[in-house]
Design a protein around this motif. Structure first.
Motif, short mmCIF file in Angstrom:
data_model
loop_
_atom_site.label_atom_id
_atom_site.label_comp_id
_atom_site.label_asym_id
_atom_site.label_seq_id
_atom_site.Cartn_x
_atom_site.Cartn_y
_atom_site.Cartn_z
N ALA B 324 22.14 50.87 -14.11
CA ALA B 324 21.39 50.99 -15.36
C ALA B 324 20.33 49.89 -15.45
O ALA B 324 19.20 50.13 -15.91
CB ALA B 324 22.34 50.91 -16.55
N LEU B 325 20.68 48.70 -15.00
CA LEU B 325 19.71 47.59 -15.03
C LEU B 325 18.51 47.92 -14.16
O LEU B 325 17.35 47.77 -14.58
CB LEU B 325 20.37 46.30 -14.51
CG LEU B 325 21.41 45.63 -15.41
CD1 LEU B 325 22.08 44.48 -14.65
CD2 LEU B 325 20.76 45.11 -16.70
N ARG B 326 18.78 48.39 -12.96
CA ARG B 326 17.67 48.67 -12.06
C ARG B 326 16.84 49.86 -12.54
O ARG B 326 15.62 49.89 -12.39
CB ARG B 326 18.18 48.91 -10.64
CG ARG B 326 18.73 47.60 -10.02
CD ARG B 326 19.01 47.76 -8.53
NE ARG B 326 19.96 48.81 -8.30
CZ ARG B 326 19.72 49.91 -7.60
NH1 ARG B 326 18.53 50.08 -7.03
NH2 ARG B 326 20.65 50.83 -7.43
N ALA B 327 17.50 50.84 -13.10
CA ALA B 327 16.77 51.99 -13.63
C ALA B 327 15.84 51.54 -14.76
O ALA B 327 14.70 52.01 -14.88
CB ALA B 327 17.76 53.04 -14.12
N ASP B 328 16.31 50.61 -15.56
CA ASP B 328 15.49 50.10 -16.66
C ASP B 328 14.29 49.31 -16.12
O ASP B 328 13.15 49.48 -16.58
CB ASP B 328 16.39 49.22 -17.54
CG ASP B 328 15.67 48.69 -18.76
OD1 ASP B 328 14.92 47.70 -18.60
OD2 ASP B 328 15.82 49.26 -19.86
N ALA B 329 14.52 48.47 -15.12
CA ALA B 329 13.43 47.67 -14.54
C ALA B 329 12.37 48.58 -13.92
O ALA B 329 11.17 48.32 -14.01
CB ALA B 329 13.98 46.72 -13.47
N ARG B 330 12.84 49.65 -13.34
CA ARG B 330 11.91 50.60 -12.71
C ARG B 330 11.14 51.39 -13.75
O ARG B 330 9.94 51.60 -13.61
CB ARG B 330 12.72 51.53 -11.81
CG ARG B 330 11.98 52.71 -11.22
CD ARG B 330 10.92 52.28 -10.23
NE ARG B 330 10.30 53.46 -9.67
CZ ARG B 330 9.39 54.19 -10.30
NH1 ARG B 330 8.95 53.82 -11.49
NH2 ARG B 330 8.86 55.25 -9.71
N LYS B 331 11.83 51.80 -14.79
CA LYS B 331 11.22 52.68 -15.76
C LYS B 331 10.25 51.94 -16.67
O LYS B 331 9.14 52.41 -16.92
CB LYS B 331 12.31 53.35 -16.60
CG LYS B 331 11.78 54.46 -17.49
CD LYS B 331 12.90 55.23 -18.15
CE LYS B 331 12.31 56.31 -19.06
NZ LYS B 331 13.33 56.84 -19.97
N ARG B 332 10.66 50.79 -17.14
CA ARG B 332 9.82 50.08 -18.10
C ARG B 332 8.73 49.26 -17.46
O ARG B 332 7.63 49.14 -17.99
CB ARG B 332 10.66 49.16 -18.99
CG ARG B 332 11.46 49.95 -20.02
CD ARG B 332 12.51 49.09 -20.66
NE ARG B 332 11.90 48.06 -21.50
CZ ARG B 332 12.52 46.93 -21.84
NH1 ARG B 332 13.74 46.69 -21.40
NH2 ARG B 332 11.93 46.06 -22.62
N MET B 333 9.06 48.63 -16.33
CA MET B 333 8.09 47.71 -15.74
C MET B 333 7.60 48.13 -14.35
O MET B 333 6.80 47.42 -13.73
CB MET B 333 8.67 46.30 -15.70
CG MET B 333 9.10 45.75 -17.07
SD MET B 333 7.75 45.70 -18.35
CE MET B 333 6.79 44.28 -17.76
N GLY B 334 8.12 49.24 -13.84
CA GLY B 334 7.64 49.73 -12.55
C GLY B 334 8.18 48.98 -11.35
O GLY B 334 7.66 49.14 -10.25
N VAL B 335 9.21 48.17 -11.54
CA VAL B 335 9.72 47.36 -10.43
C VAL B 335 10.99 47.98 -9.87
O VAL B 335 11.97 48.21 -10.58
CB VAL B 335 9.99 45.91 -10.90
CG1 VAL B 335 10.66 45.10 -9.79
CG2 VAL B 335 8.68 45.25 -11.32
#
Lengths: 398, 398, 398, 398
Positions: B324-335
């Motif tokens: 979930a953390l990585r999905a959030d980093a990818r979705k919100r900030m593109g990382v």
């Protein structure tokens, strides 16, 4: 076997983050379109593509007028508009709130009977009251030229309000919306616009090399009646009317690859949805302002309300060299920012957030790189605070 | 006219920052090479390119042995090495300090008489003393298999020290250097290496799809003498010996476009200069560790000294869901970051800094995006401090 | 600043016309997809793309079974199919009408209890009567392996007729359709196929590096029951079942860029419409045969009826060196043709007309370049007549 | 996820063979350069690239004067040269042997005191004797404007001879070499040229969108002394003097992607070696002429000696519609040819063989496709004979 392409150095700083005032980078989809085969301009596929680009541009403008593509960077569109629209007996009211507005005066004077410059400081905006006053003083004003986003200042003039007043007084409005179109909502109908000049290399994320014009029926008529309106010239707008019709010849060879890219840019813009694109710009602009301020910089604009959503200008701290600061940000961290031009040279530093560069991480990149550069120059930049402020601003309500 | 290419969404988050454990992105020069025409594999130009890629790979390895390209992702190279090098009467010492070391045991057991796993906790490294001890206990060990960089753990085994001991006891060393080669100095001669397996998709910044092997003369001999070494199989290494010679046929069609990209990657690596590349990785790794720790995370590795310069693993704070953390980093900030695998699933989060992703701004991006995600999950991440720490670490002396 | 990409020489011969037996070139759209950014394989966009590629492949196969992608050139798919499907107690009927059929025998023998090779001359095809006879003689045959298009011979085996007979006798059919799929209609249901192996680098016009498999439910069951079917190996098909499901892990890193290209190829194939694509191949094949014959060459195939629509083989005139002929055609006119392999080495020359190379002008190019080369070698080739014959054949009714 | 790039149809005709009078296609290396990231124009890498492009252009011109790039298709260069060089008190001798020469008269008249058109039929060339005569009649001629290759006619004017005569009489020579530069030897020194205008989209194989100017010291002086020479305009040449110096500002944003491509084109040209490139054009032109004549067409040019090596014009057979012929060639065989313009509309058909399209197979393609189209229209074209003649001509000595 030979090596024939020179590529970017990918040394210490890795990728280049183009956060300038334009060109602003391009998406992979746009680069793929740019790299497509260079067709003959009368190839049936290119004719279809040219027509498609024109149609998508018309859709993106959203007004009743025509979309016309000129084959040269947006300064061509502006010069051509001055040359075509301004007759030798026209009185022009030129609104000057920055370097670009002032620059237009030069072209307007070349063609007009008289040019009245309505000038405000370059960190301010023209008000609708000032325009009304100008018309009241000089009801013989025929053409009003205005800049929507003064890119060099990062400020917006309220064309939504000014346009109706120009129409009320029977003037024809010519707008430079080069750096706002595609990043902020513009409405040719509300503006009662005659000609709007934009370009692909700002919020659309294309390569520079084309001028994109909105032309109203009234503007076509004025140009048609202007005996000095260029024809048989690169400065001609009239020559390119209906150039998208497959039964028409092009006045000269259009810039095939730039058109390929433009078509791809416009598709992406319309696919993402203009309201979504504009919201993205608002959000990132808010973060850029907040981040830069928390870093320790001051906004160049006299008021927050007139700041553009597409580019943010900050004052250069006293005693610092903006060129050196930007060179440092580029060299150490790979971030390319813009400085000031003309009257503003050396006074401001600008973070662009246009089209492909209006993404949430962009203000973080700009703040970090500028902060590093400021520190190198002896200025106590608050990078951590700047990043935090930028992130906080991203999540504020509109 | 049709639309035939699907492209990346460039919506709210804009560009994708791939800071994973590999693939790690590719430079514009590499993408340009990838997009070149797909030639017939016996086209004289492709033959020349294949020979060039092999020669550059040989140069990049820097050892006396041969460079061989296998046509499949680096797991092929590892499985093929096990199948080719390990005879049915061989005793193998397999060094296990992580998921990949453990995984190799599976292959080794398929071919060996006996496999001795020397296992340490997955946040630790094998020591040279342990290897010496193992040989003293079992002088019949013939092959030692080791992982240089345990990608899943972000840790390094001291092959520089282990290699000479293996040689001293007459063993043949097989090293998985997939995620260290190109980001850290490796020396086949110092290692007395028999086979080293690497890949283009980590520190070289290429697409996955190839295995790149260093093979010593002794390893060729052993494989040649192994009656069960695959031939006429995708698992064959022997079949591809000298495949770069223009007078030889390829065992089967090589992956033309991947070879195009590989050649470009290797040129970039050698042009930048391996010592410069390695210094760049050291610097960025230091910043990644410092930034993540200041953010509030703990390194996974038991000691800082064994941390890899190419990927950094952090423990997932208790109670949080790394996916979930990585999905959030990818979705919100593109990382895009990596998580844990197998035994480490759910326990760690990894910042990759390999090849094109080992740039000074990368740790800032990783810290910012992970910080945002952590906060969303209720963890009080110190983003500003994390960014500051990363920047400070960049400028520390090596 | 460095130069990092090596590009094709564009000297005396200009563009390279790849009219080989595969790889066969790629369209600009496919090259654009190849050159897209290399994403992490668990990036949500790549997961979606992988799922899309699998879905499009399923659609292209058109049968009830599953579509599975293996990460290695199509020889991987063939070897993996042999390893997975053939149990140690299986009797295999292997149909041999060319080099590839003969080659499969090598793999089949590695895994089967017994392999019965049904062999015909390499310029002929297997008949359905022969297959029926074989089953009548050996009702214990469990698996039949066949090649649809014998690329090295340019001939087709009548799988449409053979498949039902195999099913009638309870056999499971494994078909190599690598060089026919995408250029000729295939129907897994009519074939009662267990496994069909194809690749992107022939009629789909992609880069080599992947195997594309059709797998029926029965084939999955057999592989699942085969205790020796590879698992934890690059040779495993079972490992990759359902790899397109976003909730599944990949067994190992898939070839990201090759998948990008594959997805684009499949879209183009389906957009053009398989029946249109197949008609295009038929037409061009007819022209290739007519052109080559009028040039003065003789078809390799014993009968016109068994000629493939995707590649045409001609006999090398007595006394001529096919390698020298092809080198001349490539050097002087830029046309890359294929020669013979293994038993056919030196005996045949092949014009490929697969996917992007199956266009009306292709036979003209092949005839002209080969004609020039033949003349240099002293053979009185009729180039003008060859071109005329090719053009005339294009317009013949199907 | 969206689809944002429109790509070429690859249906019945497959690849598009662009054998037009320009744009003429681009090599894979040029397309790769075009598709590189769009940098900010003041990015240090772009500044370096711009300087490199200018330097390579200077090298390609080979004369003592300067190389200047204008940001618009080559008509911009021609119009700008007229506007800048021709003073209000100048008498201009304009040499007219075709549509382009005639067109220049329009611009010259806009700026000159008087324009003397020296006109010959559009299938003939100006002779040096005619120029000498003109000067003897009017020694007050100050500027001579000439077209080297009259693209619309496929003819060459003998500038090598005319230039020295112009110099002898103290005139300044302005040459349109747009469609000859890069395909035929030109020597600014022999020509005593003041300004030569060329473009990237003909023999250099780049995209249209730039003008490339050779400017002699004398021309700079004249323009500097001309009070009406444009400044602050897209038509200004003076503004762009020394724009390649990194310490200078650009007058406006240059066309970044077009410059990327230009630099790549110039490298390829210089790498192949101008004499080799020119020999290649001679050879292919010979084949185009021979092939078209054997097909049954007649050259447009009155004499073979004045035919250009870069484009060949044929008369349209009586009663046939050239637009329909070309549409047929494009649709059925994928070959894009050019027709006639202005006075020559409907009268001629042209085979371009410029830069990337000057390859040995090109005349075969043109002859075949045009032959097919002619036959459809009822004309008994000899395709086989045409191909044979083209091939034979390739091998004739220069």
């Amino acid at each position: 076997m030979s090596e024939t392409v020179r590529h970017s150095e990918q040394g210490p700083t890795g990728p280049i983050f183009t956060l300038s005032a334009g060109p602003t980078g391009a998406t992979p989809a746009t680069l793929a379109a740019l790299g497509q085969p260079v067709l003959y301009h009368y190839d049936p596929e290119f004719l279809e593509l040219y027509a498609s680009a024109t149609k998508l541009l018309h859709q993106a403008f959203g007004g009743p007028g025509d979309a016309v593509i000129l084959q040269g960077e947006s300064v061509l569109g502006l010069e051509a508009a001055a040359a075509s629209l301004i007759s030798a007996d026209d009185v022009v009211l030129n609104l000057v709130s920055g370097v670009f507005g002032k620059g237009f005066s030069f072209w307007a004077r070349r063609y007009a009977k008289e040019v009245i410059d309505l000038t405000v400081p370059f960190n301010a905006s023209i008000t609708v009251a000032q325009v009304r006053q100008a018309f009241e003083a000089r009801p013989d004003i025929k053409i009003v030229s205005a800049v929507h986003c003064e890119t060099p200042s990062g400020t917006i003039n309220p064309i939504d309000e000014i346009g109706p007043v120009v129409a009320e007084f029977g003037g024809l409005l010519l707008v430079d919306a080069v750096s706002s179109f595609g990043g902020m909502a513009i409405d040719p109908a509300t503006w009662h616009a005659g000609i709007i000049v934009v370009g692909p290399q700002k919020c659309l994320g294309g390569p520079p090399g084309l001028s994109l014009l909105y032309v109203s029926e009234e503007a076509w008529q004025r140009m048609g009646q202007n005996p000095l309106a260029p024809r048989g010239s690169i400065l001609s707008i009239l020559d390119w009317r209906d150039a998208d019709r497959v039964d028409r010849l092009f006045p000269f060879t259009p810039s095939v690859s730039d058109i390929n890219a433009l078509e791809a840019c416009l598709r992406q813009y319309l696919d993402e949805g203009p309201p979504n694109v504009h919201a993205r710009h608002r959000r990132v602009a808010r973060a850029a302002r907040a981040g830069g301020e928390a870093l320790g910089l001051s906004l160049w604009a006299a008021e927050r309300a007139i700041c553009s959503d597409t580019v943010t200008a900050f004052q250069v701290p006293a005693g610092l060299d903006e060129r050196a600061l930007r060179a440092d940000a580029r060299k150490r961290m790979g971030v390319m920012l813009s400085g000031g031009q003309a009257e503003l040279a050396g006074k401001i530093i600008r973070f662009g957030h246009m089209g492909p560069s209006a993404y949430p991480m962009a203000p973080v990149l700009a703040v970090t790189a500028m902060g590093q550069a400021l520190r190198s120059a002896g200025f106590a930049a608050e990078i951590g605070a700047g990043v935090e402020a930028a992130l906080a601003a991203l999540d504020e309500p509109d």
